[in-house]
Design an enzyme around this catalytic site. Structure first.
Site, short mmCIF file in Angstrom:
data_model
loop_
_atom_site.label_atom_id
_atom_site.label_comp_id
_atom_site.label_asym_id
_atom_site.label_seq_id
_atom_site.Cartn_x
_atom_site.Cartn_y
_atom_site.Cartn_z
N TYR A 60 -15.63 24.92 -9.86
CA TYR A 60 -15.91 26.13 -10.65
C TYR A 60 -16.75 27.14 -9.85
O TYR A 60 -16.59 28.34 -10.02
CB TYR A 60 -16.55 25.76 -12.00
CG TYR A 60 -15.52 25.16 -12.92
CD1 TYR A 60 -15.35 23.78 -13.01
CD2 TYR A 60 -14.63 25.98 -13.61
CE1 TYR A 60 -14.35 23.23 -13.81
CE2 TYR A 60 -13.62 25.44 -14.40
CZ TYR A 60 -13.48 24.07 -14.49
OH TYR A 60 -12.48 23.53 -15.26
N ASP A 96 -11.88 34.25 -16.27
CA ASP A 96 -12.40 35.32 -15.41
C ASP A 96 -12.94 36.43 -16.32
O ASP A 96 -12.69 36.42 -17.53
CB ASP A 96 -11.29 35.87 -14.47
CG ASP A 96 -10.11 36.46 -15.25
OD1 ASP A 96 -8.98 35.96 -15.12
OD2 ASP A 96 -10.33 37.43 -16.02
N HIS A 140 -11.53 29.89 -24.06
CA HIS A 140 -11.67 28.73 -23.16
C HIS A 140 -12.95 28.80 -22.33
O HIS A 140 -13.10 28.08 -21.35
CB HIS A 140 -10.46 28.64 -22.21
CG HIS A 140 -9.22 28.15 -22.91
ND1 HIS A 140 -7.98 28.23 -22.32
CD2 HIS A 140 -9.01 27.60 -24.12
CE1 HIS A 140 -7.07 27.72 -23.14
NE2 HIS A 140 -7.67 27.35 -24.25
N1 APR Z 1 2.89 39.11 -14.91
C1 APR Z 1 3.23 38.51 -16.08
N2 APR Z 1 3.35 37.17 -16.22
C2 APR Z 1 3.08 36.42 -15.14
C3 APR Z 1 2.71 36.96 -13.89
C4 APR Z 1 2.62 38.38 -13.81
N3 APR Z 1 2.27 38.99 -12.67
N4 APR Z 1 2.52 35.94 -13.01
C5 APR Z 1 2.76 34.81 -13.70
N5 APR Z 1 3.10 35.09 -14.97
C6 APR Z 1 3.39 34.15 -16.05
C7 APR Z 1 4.07 32.87 -15.62
O1 APR Z 1 5.49 33.06 -15.66
C8 APR Z 1 3.60 31.89 -16.69
O2 APR Z 1 4.47 31.91 -17.82
O3 APR Z 1 2.14 33.76 -16.58
C9 APR Z 1 2.22 32.43 -17.11
C10 APR Z 1 1.07 31.62 -16.56
O4 APR Z 1 1.12 30.35 -17.15
P1 APR Z 1 -0.01 29.26 -16.80
O5 APR Z 1 -0.21 29.20 -15.33
O6 APR Z 1 0.35 28.02 -17.55
O7 APR Z 1 -1.35 29.89 -17.41
P2 APR Z 1 -1.83 29.88 -18.92
O8 APR Z 1 -0.67 29.99 -19.85
O9 APR Z 1 -2.91 30.89 -19.03
O10 APR Z 1 -2.50 28.42 -19.08
C11 APR Z 1 -3.09 28.15 -20.35
O11 APR Z 1 -3.91 26.06 -19.53
O12 APR Z 1 -4.77 24.92 -17.79
C12 APR Z 1 -5.09 25.47 -18.98
O13 APR Z 1 -7.18 26.30 -19.67
C13 APR Z 1 -6.10 26.57 -18.81
O14 APR Z 1 -6.25 28.67 -19.99
C14 APR Z 1 -5.37 27.82 -19.26
C15 APR Z 1 -4.28 27.26 -20.16
#
Ligand code: APR
Length: 229
Positions: free
Chosen positions: A58, A96, A111
């Site tokens: 972190y 963030d 979160h």
């Molecule tokens: N613009 C729009 N969408 C995007 C971009 C972009 N530039 N880049 C990536 N994505 C999309 C991806 O296609 C994906 O569907 O953003 C999504 C990111 O998914 P994750 O990486 O799973 O992130 P998130 O959904 O925020 O994860 C949820 O999981 O690990 C835990 O606590 C953590 O808050 C997090 C939670």
């Protein structure tokens, strides 16, 4: 036809909205979970077993985030908040502070937040932290932990969130894979309460309860979408 005038807007954002700012997502190729075992760095058990490794993880994410800047999608949501005022809530899964630095005020970081740490003492003091996590709580000298919701822990302000989801008429989820509950279930709650549901994402998210899908990079599609409201 006049665009429908929505009265109350709730937005959910995920890592995809910060990707163009340089913050890695979790599940895209090269994502955070590809390089770090979730069970070690994002669970209470992992913190008990490997506290230093978790604190380092972190501390690094905090420094990385502080080097990034909000992008056009973050700023577009500030404009949306200015338009809807008290009838607007931005729920973010992101830890963030790019929404806050862009100027969003009505942000609910469900979160937790990278720029805060919490003491393990009875009072659970929450302290601002822009450097590495301090060894002990400046208030009560107890040990500290990241102020982050780990897997298996309950996200913040869930009652408030469900109250907002069931009383909005527009719910949009932006840059999230819909992989993690309870956030992944928010669109169903909003839809069943009568909201119009929009997904803005690089890839379409399966699972239904969505009226509109807008494909693309958040930095491009979110400002355009906000213009239509
Ligand atoms: N613009 C729009 N969408 C995007 C971009 C972009 N530039 N880049 C990536 N994505 C999309 C991806 O296609 C994906 O569907 O953003 C999504 C990111 O998914 P994750 O990486 O799973 O992130 P998130 O959904 O925020 O994860 C949820 O999981 O690990 C835990 O606590 C953590 O808050 C997090 C939670």
């Amino acid at each position: 036809m006049e665009p429908k005038q929505f009265k109350k807007v709730v937005i959910l954002t995920g890592a995809g909205i910060s990707a163009e700012s340089g913050i890695p997502t979790f599940r895209d190729s090269g994502g955070l979970w590809e390089n770090e075992p979730v069970e070690v760095v994002a669970t209470p058990e992992g913190f008990v077993k490997h506290p230093e490794r978790v604190i380092d993880f972190y501390n690094k994410r905090r420094q990385d985030a502080l080097r990034c800047e909000p992008n056009a999608a973050h700023y577009a949501l500030v404009k949306l908040e200015e338009k809807f005022g008290d009838n607007f809530l931005l729920i973010t899964q992101n830890v963030d502070d790019l929404h806050q630095r862009a100027g969003s005020k009505r942000v609910l970081p469900m979160h937790g937040e990278l720029l805060k740490v919490r003491c393990l003492g009875a009072a659970e003091h929450v302290i601002e932290c822009k450097e590495n996590q301090p060894e002990e709580c400046p208030v009560c000298k107890a040990k500290m932990r990241p102020h982050i919701v780990w897997f298996g822990e309950i996200p913040f302000e869930m009652d408030r969130i469900y109250g907002e989801l069931t009383s909005c008429d527009l719910f949009a989820y932006i840059g999230t894979s819909g992989a993690v509950y309870p956030a992944a279930g928010f669109r169903q709650v909003a839809k069943q309460a009568g909201a119009h549901v929009v997904c803005l994402n690089l890839e379409e998210i399966s699972g239904g309860y969505t009226d509109e899908f807008i494909k693309g990079k958040a930095g491009e599609i979110v400002p355009k979408w906000v213009q239509t409201l």
